[in-house]
Design a protein around this motif. Structure first.
Motif, PDB file in Angstrom:
ATOM      1  N   ASN A 244       0.794  -1.235   0.000  1.00 38.46           N
ATOM      2  CA  ASN A 244       0.000   0.000   0.000  1.00 38.46           C
ATOM      3  C   ASN A 244       0.830   1.292   0.000  1.00 38.46           C
ATOM      4  N   ASP A 245       2.156   1.130  -0.092  1.00 43.25           N
ATOM      5  CA  ASP A 245       2.977   2.324  -0.305  1.00 43.25           C
ATOM      6  C   ASP A 245       2.649   2.940  -1.658  1.00 43.25           C
ATOM      7  N   ARG A 246       2.734   4.258  -1.730  1.00 44.09           N
ATOM      8  CA  ARG A 246       2.709   4.933  -3.022  1.00 44.09           C
ATOM      9  C   ARG A 246       4.153   5.016  -3.502  1.00 44.09           C
ATOM     10  N   VAL A 247       4.407   4.487  -4.696  1.00 44.39           N
ATOM     11  CA  VAL A 247       5.781   4.282  -5.173  1.00 44.39           C
ATOM     12  C   VAL A 247       6.008   5.096  -6.438  1.00 44.39           C
ATOM     13  N   VAL A 302       0.299   2.511  -6.652  1.00 42.83           N
ATOM     14  CA  VAL A 302       0.086   2.078  -5.277  1.00 42.83           C
ATOM     15  C   VAL A 302       0.348   0.577  -5.257  1.00 42.83           C
ATOM     16  N   ALA A 303       1.300   0.164  -4.442  1.00 43.14           N
ATOM     17  CA  ALA A 303       1.729  -1.240  -4.407  1.00 43.14           C
ATOM     18  C   ALA A 303       0.757  -2.035  -3.539  1.00 43.14           C
ATOM     19  N   ASP A 304      -0.425  -2.339  -4.101  1.00 44.87           N
ATOM     20  CA  ASP A 304      -1.465  -2.972  -3.285  1.00 44.87           C
ATOM     21  C   ASP A 304      -1.544  -4.477  -3.497  1.00 44.87           C
ATOM     22  N   ASN A 305      -0.605  -5.045  -4.228  1.00 44.86           N
ATOM     23  CA  ASN A 305      -0.692  -6.458  -4.590  1.00 44.86           C
ATOM     24  C   ASN A 305       0.582  -7.177  -4.145  1.00 44.86           C
ATOM     25  N   PRO A 306       0.530  -7.899  -3.004  1.00 46.34           N
ATOM     26  CA  PRO A 306       1.762  -8.521  -2.493  1.00 46.34           C
ATOM     27  C   PRO A 306       2.304  -9.558  -3.470  1.00 46.34           C
ATOM     28  N   GLY A 307       3.611  -9.703  -3.498  1.00 48.47           N
ATOM     29  CA  GLY A 307       4.228 -10.715  -4.362  1.00 48.47           C
ATOM     30  C   GLY A 307       5.563 -10.260  -4.899  1.00 48.47           C
ATOM     31  N   ASP A 308       6.126 -11.104  -5.758  1.00 49.04           N
ATOM     32  CA  ASP A 308       7.376 -10.791  -6.463  1.00 49.04           C
ATOM     33  C   ASP A 308       7.009 -10.509  -7.905  1.00 49.04           C
ATOM     34  N   TRP A 309       7.006  -9.260  -8.284  1.00 46.19           N
ATOM     35  CA  TRP A 309       6.495  -8.841  -9.585  1.00 46.19           C
ATOM     36  C   TRP A 309       7.633  -8.471 -10.525  1.00 46.19           C
ATOM     37  N   ALA A 310       7.664  -9.133 -11.686  1.00 48.17           N
ATOM     38  CA  ALA A 310       8.672  -8.824 -12.688  1.00 48.17           C
ATOM     39  C   ALA A 310       8.523  -7.366 -13.122  1.00 48.17           C
ATOM     40  N   LYS A 394       9.303  -6.209  -5.080  1.00 52.13           N
ATOM     41  CA  LYS A 394       8.887  -7.128  -4.017  1.00 52.13           C
ATOM     42  C   LYS A 394       7.951  -6.394  -3.061  1.00 52.13           C
ATOM     43  N   VAL A 395       6.667  -6.657  -3.208  1.00 54.98           N
ATOM     44  CA  VAL A 395       5.660  -5.987  -2.388  1.00 54.98           C
ATOM     45  C   VAL A 395       5.370  -6.865  -1.176  1.00 54.98           C
ATOM     46  N   ARG A 396       5.592  -6.321   0.011  1.00 52.98           N
ATOM     47  CA  ARG A 396       5.472  -7.094   1.242  1.00 52.98           C
ATOM     48  C   ARG A 396       4.671  -6.313   2.281  1.00 52.98           C
ATOM     49  N   ARG A 401       9.685   1.597   7.320  1.00 50.69           N
ATOM     50  CA  ARG A 401       9.568   2.723   6.389  1.00 50.69           C
ATOM     51  C   ARG A 401      10.790   2.906   5.486  1.00 50.69           C
ATOM     52  N   ASN A 402      11.981   2.776   6.019  1.00 49.01           N
ATOM     53  CA  ASN A 402      13.164   3.000   5.179  1.00 49.01           C
ATOM     54  C   ASN A 402      13.968   1.730   4.954  1.00 49.01           C
ATOM     55  N   ASP A 403      13.266   0.619   4.988  1.00 56.04           N
ATOM     56  CA  ASP A 403      13.916  -0.660   4.762  1.00 56.04           C
ATOM     57  C   ASP A 403      13.845  -0.998   3.273  1.00 56.04           C
ATOM     58  N   TYR A 404      14.997  -0.975   2.609  1.00 56.95           N
ATOM     59  CA  TYR A 404      15.061  -1.271   1.173  1.00 56.95           C
ATOM     60  C   TYR A 404      15.795  -2.586   0.913  1.00 56.95           C
TER      61      TYR A 404
END
Ligand SMILES: [Cu+2]
Length: 454
Positions: A244-247, A302-310, A394-396, A401-404
């Motif tokens: 749900n972050d805005r990216v 908006v990263a609303d879909n968890p998963g590993d997305w190409a 990678k949406v988790r 907040r600042n973990d990349y």
């Protein structure tokens, strides 16, 4: 950050800098690794949410009587494109691309540029609205920066947005060698166009012969390494994103062709170009954005879909490494026994591709030194068979907040992964359509005729 030339104090208070101090050269911080640096938070106002540069870093500065002072050093560098291959490039402050420069709308910036290349250079500030004499076009708006010389650029950042810097001197050579960097101007109002995560990278292409390390600079179209920030898959950082972050992802293209950058599992809008912000009413949903040559697109979702997305360029030749070209199409050609016979003459010979080329993703092929496999990388389900301009968003849930950091592979909830049908076997295989007048299926093998049109 390593500091061969030690960086003195990230930010000197304006009060301690005298007029004499103003004449001194700021230190030029240096970085030698291709690891993603943590975001560089400003220590003085105005505050902003800093960008994260894939496999890169942001350039520290010092304040000097109200001026933000940066120091870029143009120089030969060594850049690891991915584990197993390091290239001899030209860049800034130890790496190609150079460090990202971040500042704020309204900032007065003073950028010192020292030339440690074997030839003259300049820097053009692509997209910035500035006085003509600061535009960095060698011969047109300023004398060239000679070998060993330092020039100073001074201008005010009139508008926020996504820009870049690159030489405007011997461009063909200097850009083919990797000289470029991102330039981000944050809005003065931190709530304007605010996002939670803000990534930046540049598209660059190189032509490096398998076994070599230095790009062929005269190449116009036949590049064989398609990079994001001078890295190729699997060496490109993943984009770790909290659900749900805005990216925002800012993508600048300094290759000689366009790149349709595509995301899976989400849609996005183009929020900004190098010409400025796109009004919200003028945005439309996309899953691919074409990044033209010499242009920048900042996409937002908006990263609303968890998963590993190409997340990749959609030109298929741009998601492989060198050696993908010049391979004849062998699909459907029966060459059983041929490899064995050739093997008696050439022991390591390998004939590939009669069932497609996917085998190459798994093959342990002997390669020249300092050369990457054409298709490589492995995931939780096997070989990924990619190279070049490919990485994973990678949406988790619940990242800090600042973990990349790369959070590892996605754990799919039960029952949400495509699976093999284990029921009754399918009916007999369909007959191949035969061409008129022929008995068997029509087979045609043809060699590729170059890629001048990529
Ligand atoms: Cu591409």
């Amino acid at each position: 950050m390593t500091s061969r030339r030690q960086f003195v104090g990230g930010l000197l208070g304006a009060a301690v800098v005298s007029r004499v101090g103003a004449a001194s050269l700021p230190e030029a911080p240096l970085r030698e690794s291709a690891e993603m640096a943590p975001p560089l938070f400003p220590k003085t106002g105005p505050h902003y949410n800093p960008v994260v540069t894939l496999n890169g870093w942001s350039l520290p500065w010092r304040m000097n009587n109200g001026w933000k002072e940066f120091h870029l050093v143009a120089e030969p560098v060594r850049r690891q494109l991915a584990p197993g291959m390091t290239a001899n490039l030209w860049g800034y402050n130890g790496q190609s691309p150079g460090p990202t420069i971040e500042c704020v709308e309204g900032d007065k910036v003073r950028i010192f540029v020292t030339n440690r290349l074997p030839e003259h250079t300049t820097i053009h500030w692509h997209g910035i609205l500035l006085p003509n004499g600061m535009d960095g076009v060698g011969g047109l708006t300023q004398p060239q920066i000679g070998v060993g010389k330092t020039f100073v650029y001074e201008f005010q950042m009139k508008h926020s947005g996504t820009f870049m810097y690159h030489p405007h001197a011997d461009e063909m050579v200097q850009m083919a060698m990797g000289m470029m960097g991102s330039l981000v101007v944050h809005p003065r109002d931190p709530n304007f166009m605010r996002v939670d995560r803000d990534f930046a990278f540049m598209l660059a292409a190189y032509d490096i012969e398998p076994g070599a390390a230095t790009p062929k600079v005269a190449e116009m179209t036949e590049f064989n390494l398609w990079t994001w920030n001078s890295r190729v898959f699997p060496g490109i950082d993943t984009l770790a994103v909290r659900r749900n972050d805005r990216v925002r992802v800012r993508i600048a293209n300094l290759t000689m062709t366009n790149h349709p950058i595509h995301i899976h599992g989400h849609n996005f809008t183009v929020a900004c170009t190098d010409g400025g912000w796109v009004p919200k009413s003028a945005r439309w949903p996309e899953t691919s954005a074409d990044i033209p040559v010499g242009a920048i697109r900042a996409i937002e979702f908006v990263a609303d879909n968890p998963g590993d997305w190409a997340f990749h360029c959609h030109k298929s030749h741009h998601v492989m490494n060198a050696m993908g070209h010049n391979v004849p199409t062998m699909i459907g050609v029966d060459h059983r026994g041929v490899a064995e016979r050739i093997n008696k003459l050439i022991p390591d010979y390998m004939l590939m591709g009669e069932r497609g080329m996917a085998d190459m993703g798994e093959m342990e092929m002997p390669l020249p030194d300092n050369t990457l496999p054409m298709m490589t990388g492995s995931g939780p389900f096997g070989a990924i068979e990619m190279g070049g301009m490919f990485t994973v968003v990678k949406v988790r849930e619940g990242l800090a907040r600042n973990d990349y950091k790369d959070p590892g592979w996605y754990q799919h909830p039960r029952g949400t992964v495509a699976y093999e049908w284990k029921g009754d076997p399918p009916p007999a295989a369909r007959e191949q359509p035969a061409a008129a007048g022929e008995k068997g299926p029509a087979l045609r093998a043809k060699k590729p005729a170059g890629h001048a049109g990529h």
